[in-house]
Design a protein around this motif. Structure first.
Motif, PDB file in Angstrom:
ATOM      1  N   ASP A  64       0.865  -0.774  -0.151  1.00 14.82           N
ATOM      2  CA  ASP A  64       0.301   0.132  -0.132  1.00 14.82           C
ATOM      3  C   ASP A  64       1.016   0.899  -0.184  1.00 14.82           C
ATOM      4  OD1 ASP A  64      -1.896   2.315   0.650  1.00 14.82           O
ATOM      5  OD2 ASP A  64      -2.627   0.816   1.736  1.00 14.82           O
ATOM      6  N   MET A  65       1.323   1.632  -1.475  1.00 16.54           N
ATOM      7  CA  MET A  65       1.545   2.704  -1.146  1.00 16.54           C
ATOM      8  C   MET A  65       1.713   4.279  -0.323  1.00 16.54           C
ATOM      9  SD  MET A  65       4.258   1.515  -3.431  1.00 16.54           S
ATOM     10  CE  MET A  65       5.105   2.675  -2.947  1.00 16.54           C
ATOM     11  N   SER A  66      -0.013   4.216  -0.186  1.00 15.64           N
ATOM     12  CA  SER A  66      -0.570   5.590   0.302  1.00 15.64           C
ATOM     13  C   SER A  66      -0.028   5.586   2.155  1.00 15.64           C
ATOM     14  CB  SER A  66      -2.043   5.746  -0.176  1.00 15.64           C
ATOM     15  OG  SER A  66      -1.488   6.262  -1.573  1.00 15.64           O
ATOM     16  N   LYS A  67       0.374   5.117   2.642  1.00 11.35           N
ATOM     17  CA  LYS A  67       0.832   4.473   3.340  1.00 11.35           C
ATOM     18  C   LYS A  67       1.810   4.435   4.177  1.00 11.35           C
ATOM     19  CE  LYS A  67      -4.244   2.994   4.701  1.00 11.35           C
ATOM     20  NZ  LYS A  67      -3.969   3.049   3.045  1.00 11.35           N
ATOM     21  N   LEU A  68       1.893   4.893   5.733  1.00  7.71           N
ATOM     22  CA  LEU A  68       3.904   5.208   6.302  1.00  7.71           C
ATOM     23  C   LEU A  68       4.143   3.768   6.395  1.00  7.71           C
ATOM     24  CD1 LEU A  68       2.792   7.750   8.982  1.00  7.71           C
ATOM     25  CD2 LEU A  68       4.757   8.264   6.849  1.00  7.71           C
ATOM     26  N   PRO A 118       4.856  12.153   2.845  1.00  7.05           N
ATOM     27  CA  PRO A 118       4.894  10.574   4.402  1.00  7.05           C
ATOM     28  C   PRO A 118       4.920  12.074   5.511  1.00  7.05           C
ATOM     29  CG  PRO A 118       6.865  11.161   3.201  1.00  7.05           C
ATOM     30  CD  PRO A 118       5.682  11.941   1.883  1.00  7.05           C
ATOM     31  N   ARG A 119       5.196  12.895   5.117  1.00  9.00           N
ATOM     32  CA  ARG A 119       5.250  14.093   6.281  1.00  9.00           C
ATOM     33  C   ARG A 119       4.059  14.988   7.096  1.00  9.00           C
ATOM     34  NH1 ARG A 119       6.088  20.216   6.253  1.00  9.00           N
ATOM     35  NH2 ARG A 119       5.208  19.781   4.413  1.00  9.00           N
ATOM     36  N   THR A 120       3.254  14.861   5.839  1.00  5.35           N
ATOM     37  CA  THR A 120       1.631  15.023   5.846  1.00  5.35           C
ATOM     38  C   THR A 120       1.184  14.042   6.399  1.00  5.35           C
ATOM     39  OG1 THR A 120       1.289  15.495   4.192  1.00  5.35           O
ATOM     40  CG2 THR A 120       2.534  17.772   5.158  1.00  5.35           C
ATOM     41  N   GLY A 121       0.883  12.985   5.693  1.00  3.96           N
ATOM     42  CA  GLY A 121      -0.163  12.055   5.595  1.00  3.96           C
ATOM     43  C   GLY A 121      -1.401  11.591   5.116  1.00  3.96           C
TER      44      GLY A 121
END
Length: 463
Positions: A69-73, A361-364
């Motif tokens: 899942d590329m949209s997660k930390l 990744p900084r803002t989520g």
């Protein structure tokens, strides 16, 4: 994701299954009651899909059917191609359901049922069983739908396994639709299009499109699966948009059946819309189970199999249900997304392999993803992009270098456009926004279809 169901999940799934089996058993005491049986089968399909997704998740990962899942930390590995589980349960449900729509016909028209105590005339003995009463055309439509769905599911699984290129797989749904088109030709064969009242003086009341109409239906079979596959890339978006479309089509069937005149009985619109309902109810059942696991934060990925399977279900109910034009009213966001994406799909503008929104990744939050221009675009493309970027409601975002050349522009998808308009968002909020728009636009489309049709056409045939 745990492969074991919790106690609450187990009790819920078992309870749903028991209730649905009891409903099915009760239908045999009457006339088969296919609509009630279809609803019961939908509950069983939901329970089966929900359970199998949990049980088979780790097996899919072990077999290499997995993705990150590329949209997660934390980019965890999740089982992929779970749409195949959904599709297989759906196909099996439709197969087991076959006797129910024809229960009355089987009992009334064959010697295997209600004719056992009927005195058979000598002429009937010579001619054989009175099978001419059996609705073979309805059964042919049902079986052709199954054959087309099986074909497109094979395509989807092959795509998930071998990553088929777009130019190779684009027209395969049209080939899968051949059984449905052949049955339409033999059973219905209508290729006339009603002309709006305002144009009757120039074109007449009807236009016979001939083979062009079959090309149009084949185009629907191509568009529906691929349009769902294009509007994808975030948790839950593929399944959620399919569920919304399915519910809207179910609402259209209900409105059409409710408004059908009492005479003749049954009205010609009845069987096509019942056919549509028989296909949509189990689809909603299996899709709800898949959505439960694919919604943010996703525990599984659906894969291309689900997109092709869902799109073909809609194409089939639109073609054999004889409301292909109404079908397109529920696909307005997908149509707009396709038109908006066309410059990239046609390679006029560079098109990367994946155009999903960029995760910061900084803002989520998700931000519009971009393409980098290795060389500046030509003057025509530059002018168009600058015009679109400076509209009162911008349709693209661009970045310029010191010389004023475009070095970056956003990918042309509805998801990225939404982020341009409303700014960075969390993944689930983006999905809710898109699905909310899909719902509102679809309801407006049905209102136009059922309330304003008589402003354009002389009569509303509910088809």
């Amino acid at each position: 994701m745990s492969t074991l169901l919790t106690r609450t999940e187990t009790s819920t799934v078992v309870a749903i299954s028991i209730v649905c089996l009891a409903i099915l058993a009760n239908t045999f005491h009457g006339d088969g009651e296919p609509l009630v049986a279809s609803l019961a089968f939908s509950g069983i399909a939901f329970s089966s899909t929900y359970t199998l997704i949990r049980w088979l998740g780790q097996s899919f990962i072990n077999a290499g059917l997995k993705g990150r899942d590329m949209s997660k930390l934390k980019k965890n590995e999740l089982p992929e191609t779970m749409g195949a589980v959904c599709a297989v349960v759906y196909l099996l449900t439709l197969i087991v359901f076959i006797p129910f729509p024809f229960y009355q016909d089987i009992v009334a028209a064959t010697s295997g049922g209600g004719n056992r105590e009927v005195t058979i005339e000598r002429q009937q003995l010579a001619d054989g069983r009175i099978l001419h009463r059996f609705p073979h055309s309805k059964l042919a439509s049902y079986l052709s739908a199954l054959l087309s769905l099986q074909s497109v599911v094979i395509l989807g699984i092959a795509d998930d396994l071998f990553d088929i290129r777009w130019r190779h797989k684009l027209f395969i749904p049209a080939i899968a639709s051949i059984p449905v088109l052949v049955v339409y030709f033999v059973d219905y064969g209508v290729t006339n299009v009603v002309v709006p009242v305002q144009l009757e003086g120039y074109l007449g009341s009807l236009i016979d499109l001939g083979w062009i109409y079959y090309a149009y239906m084949a185009s629907i079979a191509i568009f529906c699966p691929n349009s769902i596959n294009i509007l994808a890339g975030i948790n839950g978006i593929e399944v959620a948009q399919s569920l919304v479309i399915a519910v809207l089509l179910l609402l259209n069937d209900t409105l059409s059946l409710y408004a059908a005149p009492a005479h003749p009985s049954p009205h010609p619109a009845t069987d096509p819309h019942l056919f549509s309902i028989y296909l949509l109810l189990p689809f909603i059942g299996v899709s709800t189970a898949l959505w439960w696991h694919n919604w943010y934060p996703a525990k599984v990925f659906v894969g291309d199999t689900y997109c092709y399977f869902a799109g073909m279900v809609f194409a089939i109910v639109g073609i054999l249900g004889h409301f292909s034009k109404t079908l397109l009213l529920t696909f307005v966001p997908q149509i707009l997304n396709f038109l908006y994406s066309a410059p990239q799909l046609l390679r006029i503008i560079p098109c990367p392999r994946h155009r999903l929104p960029h995760f910061n990744p900084r803002t989520g939050l998700l931000e519009p993803s971009t393409i980098e221009w290795q060389t500046p675009p030509n003057n025509v493309i530059t002018g168009v992009l600058e015009l679109l970027a400076h509209l009162p409601i911008p349709l693209v975002a661009i970045w310029l270098d010191e010389q004023g050349n475009i070095v970056q522009s956003t990918n042309l998808t509805l998801l990225n456009l939404w982020l341009i308009w409303f700014g960075p968002q969390r993944e689930d909020r983006l999905a809710v926004g898109i699905i909310g728009t899909q719902t509102i636009v679809g309801i407006i489309g049905l209102l136009v279809r059922h309330k304003l049709a008589l402003l354009v056409f002389r009569q509303d045939n509910r088809l």
